[in-house]
Structure formats: C-alpha cells, structure tokens
Motif scaffolding. Structure first.
Motif, PDB file in Angstrom:
ATOM      1  N   ALA A 253       4.296  11.133   3.177  1.00  0.00           N
ATOM      2  CA  ALA A 253       4.312  10.791   4.597  1.00  0.00           C
ATOM      3  C   ALA A 253       3.470   9.541   4.864  1.00  0.00           C
ATOM      4  O   ALA A 253       2.330   9.443   4.432  1.00  0.00           O
ATOM      5  N   THR A 254       4.075   8.591   5.529  1.00  0.00           N
ATOM      6  CA  THR A 254       3.388   7.395   6.024  1.00  0.00           C
ATOM      7  C   THR A 254       3.844   7.239   7.469  1.00  0.00           C
ATOM      8  O   THR A 254       4.659   8.017   7.953  1.00  0.00           O
ATOM      9  N   TRP A 255       3.362   6.230   8.151  1.00  0.00           N
ATOM     10  CA  TRP A 255       3.749   6.058   9.544  1.00  0.00           C
ATOM     11  C   TRP A 255       4.131   4.614   9.822  1.00  0.00           C
ATOM     12  O   TRP A 255       3.450   3.684   9.400  1.00  0.00           O
ATOM     13  N   SER A 256       5.219   4.438  10.576  1.00  0.00           N
ATOM     14  CA  SER A 256       5.671   3.125  11.019  1.00  0.00           C
ATOM     15  C   SER A 256       6.005   3.204  12.505  1.00  0.00           C
ATOM     16  O   SER A 256       6.920   3.926  12.898  1.00  0.00           O
ATOM     17  N   TRP A 257       5.248   2.476  13.307  1.00  0.00           N
ATOM     18  CA  TRP A 257       5.535   2.443  14.745  1.00  0.00           C
ATOM     19  C   TRP A 257       6.884   1.794  15.002  1.00  0.00           C
ATOM     20  O   TRP A 257       7.592   2.174  15.923  1.00  0.00           O
ATOM     21  N   TRP A 258       7.236   0.795  14.197  1.00  0.00           N
ATOM     22  CA  TRP A 258       8.544   0.155  14.362  1.00  0.00           C
ATOM     23  C   TRP A 258       9.658   1.159  14.101  1.00  0.00           C
ATOM     24  O   TRP A 258      10.641   1.207  14.835  1.00  0.00           O
ATOM     25  N   GLY A 259       9.507   1.942  13.050  1.00  0.00           N
ATOM     26  CA  GLY A 259      10.501   2.965  12.756  1.00  0.00           C
ATOM     27  C   GLY A 259      10.573   4.005  13.861  1.00  0.00           C
ATOM     28  O   GLY A 259      11.654   4.468  14.228  1.00  0.00           O
ATOM     29  N   PHE A 260       9.422   4.376  14.417  1.00  0.00           N
ATOM     30  CA  PHE A 260       9.366   5.385  15.464  1.00  0.00           C
ATOM     31  C   PHE A 260      10.056   4.902  16.745  1.00  0.00           C
ATOM     32  O   PHE A 260      10.916   5.584  17.291  1.00  0.00           O
ATOM     33  N   PHE A 261       9.672   3.730  17.228  1.00  0.00           N
ATOM     34  CA  PHE A 261      10.189   3.262  18.518  1.00  0.00           C
ATOM     35  C   PHE A 261      11.581   2.642  18.428  1.00  0.00           C
ATOM     36  O   PHE A 261      12.371   2.754  19.352  1.00  0.00           O
ATOM     37  N   MET A 262      11.878   1.986  17.339  1.00  0.00           N
ATOM     38  CA  MET A 262      13.140   1.246  17.252  1.00  0.00           C
ATOM     39  C   MET A 262      14.232   1.986  16.475  1.00  0.00           C
ATOM     40  O   MET A 262      15.397   1.638  16.592  1.00  0.00           O
ATOM     41  N   GLY A 263      13.888   2.966  15.672  1.00  0.00           N
ATOM     42  CA  GLY A 263      14.859   3.819  14.992  1.00  0.00           C
ATOM     43  C   GLY A 263      15.986   3.079  14.308  1.00  0.00           C
ATOM     44  O   GLY A 263      15.788   2.376  13.325  1.00  0.00           O
ATOM     45  N   TRP A 264      17.207   3.245  14.830  1.00  0.00           N
ATOM     46  CA  TRP A 264      18.376   2.668  14.174  1.00  0.00           C
ATOM     47  C   TRP A 264      18.346   1.142  14.194  1.00  0.00           C
ATOM     48  O   TRP A 264      18.852   0.505  13.283  1.00  0.00           O
ATOM     49  N   LEU A 265      17.722   0.539  15.202  1.00  0.00           N
ATOM     50  CA  LEU A 265      17.614  -0.924  15.213  1.00  0.00           C
ATOM     51  C   LEU A 265      16.680  -1.397  14.101  1.00  0.00           C
ATOM     52  O   LEU A 265      16.942  -2.399  13.435  1.00  0.00           O
ATOM     53  N   TRP A 266      15.594  -0.665  13.868  1.00  0.00           N
ATOM     54  CA  TRP A 266      14.689  -1.012  12.767  1.00  0.00           C
ATOM     55  C   TRP A 266      15.433  -0.898  11.436  1.00  0.00           C
ATOM     56  O   TRP A 266      15.298  -1.757  10.564  1.00  0.00           O
ATOM     57  N   ALA A 267      16.201   0.189  11.281  1.00  0.00           N
ATOM     58  CA  ALA A 267      16.933   0.386  10.028  1.00  0.00           C
ATOM     59  C   ALA A 267      17.929  -0.748   9.791  1.00  0.00           C
ATOM     60  O   ALA A 267      18.074  -1.236   8.665  1.00  0.00           O
ATOM     61  N   LEU A 268      18.622  -1.188  10.837  1.00  0.00           N
ATOM     62  CA  LEU A 268      19.525  -2.338  10.693  1.00  0.00           C
ATOM     63  C   LEU A 268      18.751  -3.597  10.331  1.00  0.00           C
ATOM     64  O   LEU A 268      19.179  -4.381   9.481  1.00  0.00           O
ATOM     65  N   TYR A 269      17.598  -3.797  10.958  1.00  0.00           N
ATOM     66  CA  TYR A 269      16.760  -4.969  10.696  1.00  0.00           C
ATOM     67  C   TYR A 269      16.349  -5.024   9.225  1.00  0.00           C
ATOM     68  O   TYR A 269      16.339  -6.083   8.617  1.00  0.00           O
ATOM     69  N   ARG A 270      16.045  -3.865   8.657  1.00  0.00           N
ATOM     70  CA  ARG A 270      15.621  -3.793   7.252  1.00  0.00           C
ATOM     71  C   ARG A 270      16.769  -3.506   6.287  1.00  0.00           C
ATOM     72  O   ARG A 270      16.550  -3.131   5.138  1.00  0.00           O
ATOM     73  N   LYS A 271      17.995  -3.664   6.734  1.00  0.00           N
ATOM     74  CA  LYS A 271      19.199  -3.515   5.917  1.00  0.00           C
ATOM     75  C   LYS A 271      19.367  -2.109   5.335  1.00  0.00           C
ATOM     76  O   LYS A 271      19.844  -1.936   4.228  1.00  0.00           O
TER      77      LYS A 271
ATOM     78  N   GLN B 142       0.829  -1.210   0.000  1.00  0.00           N
ATOM     79  CA  GLN B 142       0.000   0.000   0.000  1.00  0.00           C
ATOM     80  C   GLN B 142       0.865   1.262   0.000  1.00  0.00           C
ATOM     81  O   GLN B 142       0.549   2.235  -0.687  1.00  0.00           O
ATOM     82  N   ALA B 143       1.947   1.233   0.773  1.00  0.00           N
ATOM     83  CA  ALA B 143       2.851   2.388   0.807  1.00  0.00           C
ATOM     84  C   ALA B 143       3.514   2.584  -0.557  1.00  0.00           C
ATOM     85  O   ALA B 143       3.575   3.713  -1.072  1.00  0.00           O
ATOM     86  N   CYS B 144       4.000   1.499  -1.170  1.00  0.00           N
ATOM     87  CA  CYS B 144       4.643   1.593  -2.487  1.00  0.00           C
ATOM     88  C   CYS B 144       3.669   2.116  -3.534  1.00  0.00           C
ATOM     89  O   CYS B 144       4.034   2.952  -4.374  1.00  0.00           O
ATOM     90  N   GLU B 145       2.438   1.629  -3.498  1.00  0.00           N
ATOM     91  CA  GLU B 145       1.423   2.094  -4.450  1.00  0.00           C
ATOM     92  C   GLU B 145       1.136   3.586  -4.257  1.00  0.00           C
ATOM     93  O   GLU B 145       0.953   4.324  -5.224  1.00  0.00           O
ATOM     94  N   LYS B 146       1.132   4.039  -3.007  1.00  0.00           N
ATOM     95  CA  LYS B 146       0.920   5.463  -2.724  1.00  0.00           C
ATOM     96  C   LYS B 146       2.054   6.311  -3.305  1.00  0.00           C
ATOM     97  O   LYS B 146       1.803   7.317  -3.967  1.00  0.00           O
ATOM     98  N   PHE B 147       3.292   5.874  -3.096  1.00  0.00           N
ATOM     99  CA  PHE B 147       4.445   6.620  -3.604  1.00  0.00           C
ATOM    100  C   PHE B 147       4.467   6.618  -5.134  1.00  0.00           C
ATOM    101  O   PHE B 147       4.830   7.613  -5.758  1.00  0.00           O
ATOM    102  N   PHE B 148       4.080   5.487  -5.736  1.00  0.00           N
ATOM    103  CA  PHE B 148       4.050   5.354  -7.195  1.00  0.00           C
ATOM    104  C   PHE B 148       2.975   6.269  -7.788  1.00  0.00           C
ATOM    105  O   PHE B 148       3.216   6.972  -8.770  1.00  0.00           O
ATOM    106  N   ALA B 149       1.793   6.271  -7.186  1.00  0.00           N
ATOM    107  CA  ALA B 149       0.691   7.107  -7.673  1.00  0.00           C
ATOM    108  C   ALA B 149       1.045   8.589  -7.548  1.00  0.00           C
ATOM    109  O   ALA B 149       0.706   9.398  -8.424  1.00  0.00           O
ATOM    110  N   LYS B 150       1.738   8.945  -6.467  1.00  0.00           N
ATOM    111  CA  LYS B 150       2.116  10.338  -6.249  1.00  0.00           C
ATOM    112  C   LYS B 150       3.070  10.850  -7.343  1.00  0.00           C
ATOM    113  O   LYS B 150       3.069  12.027  -7.657  1.00  0.00           O
TER     114      LYS B 150
END
Length: 181
Positions: free
Chosen positions: A55-73, A37-45
């Motif tokens: 702008a989208t929202w990710s609670w994992w990105g918000f709370f985990m920050g750099w750990l989330w980024a490492l998790y997602r490479k 859904q996020a990719c489709e939103k960015f593509f349509a835009k």
C-alpha cells in the motif's frame, strides 16, 4: 508478484541507475524520486526477486482516478475505473483503491518495460499522455456548466426546498416568520 529478469534486478539494486531509467520511463523528472521510493519498497517486499504490491498513496490517483490512469498510459485500468465510477454507490471506494494502487501500477508497468532491456521501448511504453490534461479541463467544464444550468433552470420552489429543507411542500421558515409560496 511481477516477474523481473536479471537485467531488471541489477537496475533495481543500483539506486542511481534505477532513477535514471525511471526518469526515462516517466517523462516527468520531478516525479522520479516519488516513484523510485515506491519501486524500492515493492522490490524489497519481494525479497529482491520481483515487485510485490504494498500500500502506498497517490493523491493524483485518488482525485483524478480514470483521468490519472489515462495520463500514465494505464488504459485498461482507466476503462475499468471509468465504468465503475458510473455506479454512485462504489465511487468513494474506487477513489480509495485508485489512491492506494496508483504507484504500484506505474512501477509494475515500469518493470514490464524494463524487462525488455531496451531504452527506446522503455521511453515509448512509459511517459504520459499530455492530451489527458485537456480532457480533464473539458470534463470539469462540462460538470461546472451542468451544475450552473441546473441551478438556472431549477424552479424557485425546488431551490427554496433545497436551501431551507422544508418538510412541508411550499412552506418554509425564515427568521421565525412563515411564508407561503
């Protein structure tokens, strides 16, 4: 804007193929719909020529920050967030930015991998680092241990001042009686 070749545009125009390729890239089937859904939103835009940040929202990105980024490479983003988080003044702002940008970063990485037109590369470049979950447990344990040790070795006077917020050093009010330390 992130550039997309004709192969990637074709995949983004077909929702079923997009989800199949995202499943291959993410390595977490339960997250495919969220990122699709996020990719489709960015593509349509972008009007169908690439992906543009929205702008989208990710609670994992918000709370985990750099750990989330490492998790997602997202290694460079993780490094930047880690060092910015060392500055307490900007910590909350960084958390908010991470929450807003997280899905875009994954979609951007997905498009860059998809442009290579190679499913093996897509699976290798995407996915997640499972070892980051263990790192998160270790980091949380160290923080918890630091707090506990800080409380254990804190003097009684310091603890009472924190608890009762006394203005005068060594004197606090409890049940309308004055006690002197």
């Amino acid at each position: 804007m992130t550039y997309m070749n004709d192969y990637s545009k074709k995949i983004f125009k077909d929702p079923i193929t997009l989800r199949r390729k995202l499943a291959l890239f993410l390595g977490t089937p339960e997250k495919v719909e969220t990122y699709a859904q996020a990719c489709e939103k960015f593509f349509a835009k972008s009007g169908g020529v690439g992906i543009v940040f929205g702008a989208t929202w990710s609670w994992w990105g918000f709370f985990m920050g750099w750990l989330w980024a490492l998790y997602r490479k997202q290694y460079i983003f993780a490094l930047v967030i880690f060092f910015l988080n060392l500055m307490p003044i900007v910590n909350l702002a960084i958390m908010i930015v991470c929450g807003i940008c997280a899905k875009y970063l994954v979609c951007k990485s997905f498009v860059e991998s998809l442009n290579m037109q190679n499913d093996a590369f897509l699976a290798l470049n995407g996915g997640r680092n499972v070892w980051v979950m263990w790192l998160a447990v270790i980091v949380c344990f160290i923080i918890l241990l630091s707090v506990i040790l800080g409380l254990i070795f804190m003097s009684a006077d310091e603890m009472l001042r924190i608890i009762f917020d006394s203005k005068e050093q060594g004197v606090f009010v409890m049940n309308a009686k004055f006690y002197e330390i």
